[in-house]
Design a protein around this motif. Structure first.
Motif, short mmCIF file in Angstrom:
data_model
loop_
_atom_site.label_atom_id
_atom_site.label_comp_id
_atom_site.label_asym_id
_atom_site.label_seq_id
_atom_site.Cartn_x
_atom_site.Cartn_y
_atom_site.Cartn_z
N ALA A 1 -6.57 2.72 9.88
CA ALA A 1 -6.24 4.03 9.29
C ALA A 1 -4.76 4.10 8.95
CB ALA A 1 -6.62 5.15 10.25
N LEU A 2 -3.91 3.56 9.81
CA LEU A 2 -2.47 3.57 9.58
C LEU A 2 -2.11 2.77 8.34
CD1 LEU A 2 0.11 4.61 11.05
CD2 LEU A 2 0.25 2.36 12.06
N ILE A 3 -2.61 1.56 8.23
CA ILE A 3 -2.28 0.69 7.10
C ILE A 3 -2.89 1.21 5.80
CG2 ILE A 3 -2.56 -1.64 6.18
CD1 ILE A 3 -0.47 -1.33 8.41
N SER A 4 -4.16 1.63 5.83
CA SER A 4 -4.77 2.11 4.59
C SER A 4 -4.13 3.44 4.14
CB SER A 4 -6.27 2.26 4.75
OG SER A 4 -6.57 3.15 5.79
N GLY A 5 -3.74 4.28 5.08
CA GLY A 5 -3.04 5.51 4.71
C GLY A 5 -1.69 5.23 4.08
N TYR A 6 -0.98 4.25 4.64
CA TYR A 6 0.31 3.88 4.05
C TYR A 6 0.13 3.31 2.65
CZ TYR A 6 4.69 1.44 3.34
OH TYR A 6 5.86 1.00 2.81
N ARG A 7 -0.87 2.46 2.46
CA ARG A 7 -1.10 1.89 1.13
C ARG A 7 -1.52 2.95 0.12
NH1 ARG A 7 -1.42 -3.93 0.60
NH2 ARG A 7 -2.23 -3.37 -1.43
N LEU A 8 -2.32 3.91 0.55
CA LEU A 8 -2.71 4.99 -0.35
C LEU A 8 -1.52 5.86 -0.72
CD1 LEU A 8 -6.19 6.20 0.92
CD2 LEU A 8 -5.63 5.40 -1.36
N MET A 9 -0.62 6.09 0.22
CA MET A 9 0.55 6.92 -0.08
C MET A 9 1.52 6.21 -1.00
SD MET A 9 1.55 8.95 3.38
CE MET A 9 3.14 9.34 2.69
N THR A 10 1.73 4.92 -0.82
CA THR A 10 2.73 4.22 -1.62
C THR A 10 2.19 3.76 -2.97
OG1 THR A 10 2.21 2.13 -0.51
CG2 THR A 10 4.04 3.44 0.36
N LEU B 1 -2.81 12.48 -0.73
CA LEU B 1 -3.13 13.41 0.35
C LEU B 1 -4.06 12.75 1.38
CD1 LEU B 1 -2.99 16.27 1.55
CD2 LEU B 1 -4.99 16.82 0.14
N ILE B 2 -5.06 12.05 0.90
CA ILE B 2 -5.96 11.32 1.81
C ILE B 2 -5.18 10.24 2.55
CG2 ILE B 2 -7.96 9.78 1.89
CD1 ILE B 2 -9.12 11.41 -0.44
N GLY B 3 -4.26 9.58 1.86
CA GLY B 3 -3.43 8.58 2.51
C GLY B 3 -2.57 9.18 3.61
N PHE B 4 -2.00 10.35 3.35
CA PHE B 4 -1.19 11.03 4.36
C PHE B 4 -2.02 11.40 5.57
CE2 PHE B 4 0.84 14.92 6.04
CZ PHE B 4 2.04 14.35 6.46
N LEU B 5 -3.23 11.91 5.33
CA LEU B 5 -4.11 12.27 6.44
C LEU B 5 -4.54 11.04 7.24
CD1 LEU B 5 -6.33 15.01 4.75
CD2 LEU B 5 -4.48 15.32 6.41
N LEU B 6 -4.81 9.93 6.57
CA LEU B 6 -5.14 8.70 7.27
C LEU B 6 -3.95 8.18 8.07
CD1 LEU B 6 -7.30 6.68 4.73
CD2 LEU B 6 -7.99 7.46 6.99
N LEU B 7 -2.76 8.30 7.52
CA LEU B 7 -1.56 7.87 8.23
C LEU B 7 -1.36 8.70 9.50
CD1 LEU B 7 0.92 5.94 7.83
CD2 LEU B 7 2.09 7.93 6.94
N LEU B 8 -1.53 10.00 9.41
CA LEU B 8 -1.42 10.85 10.59
C LEU B 8 -2.50 10.55 11.61
CD1 LEU B 8 -0.46 14.34 9.14
CD2 LEU B 8 0.99 12.70 10.33
N THR B 9 -3.72 10.26 11.14
CA THR B 9 -4.80 9.91 12.05
C THR B 9 -4.51 8.61 12.79
OG1 THR B 9 -6.37 11.01 10.58
CG2 THR B 9 -7.29 9.47 12.19
N ILE C 1 -1.53 7.30 13.41
CA ILE C 1 -0.43 7.54 14.36
C ILE C 1 -0.96 8.29 15.58
CG2 ILE C 1 1.69 8.87 14.69
CD1 ILE C 1 2.41 8.17 11.81
N TYR C 2 -1.87 9.23 15.38
CA TYR C 2 -2.44 9.98 16.49
C TYR C 2 -3.20 9.05 17.44
CZ TYR C 2 -5.59 12.99 19.08
OH TYR C 2 -6.30 13.59 20.08
N PHE C 3 -4.08 8.20 16.89
CA PHE C 3 -4.87 7.34 17.74
C PHE C 3 -4.04 6.27 18.43
CE2 PHE C 3 -8.62 8.88 15.31
CZ PHE C 3 -9.32 9.37 16.40
#
Length: 110
Positions: free
Chosen positions: A95-104, A4-12, A14-16
């Protein structure tokens, strides 16, 4: 919880990153100047539709249409990149890379 934290970081991320990309359309009196823009919209719509509605039957064709649509967006000249600071780019990309790594993977390795 990590996913969930990874998904939120991924969205953050992408937003920035998406804040500095502007897609614009323009009117042209000549019909052939709007063909890449029209083709990009149709390809992206067809690609997303085939990936969401028929993922097993037309999944690979959907990816081809999506990539072709993205290429046509850049060919039509409807994409402008606004200047950004190195700090904003670094934070967004991290944020994009760390969110992706947390999700996968569910964890980060440093």
């Amino acid at each position: 919880m990590g996913r969930l934290i990874g998904f939120l970081l991924l969205l953050t991320g992408i937003y920035f990153l998406g804040q500095n990309i502007v897609f614009s359309t323009f009117y042209s009196p000549f019909f052939w100047r709007n063909l890449p823009a029209m083709g990009s919209v149709l390809c992206i719509m067809g690609g997303v539709t085939s990936l969401i509605v028929f993922p097993r039957q037309t999944g690979s064709w959907g990816w081809v249409l999506l990539i072709l649509g993205i290429v046509l967006v850049f060919l039509s000249g409807g994409v402008r990149l606004k200047p950004t600071s190195l700090w904003n780019f670094m934070i967004a990309f991290a944020a994009l890379i760390s969110g992706y790594r947390l999700m996968t993977e569910g964890r980060l390795r440093f």
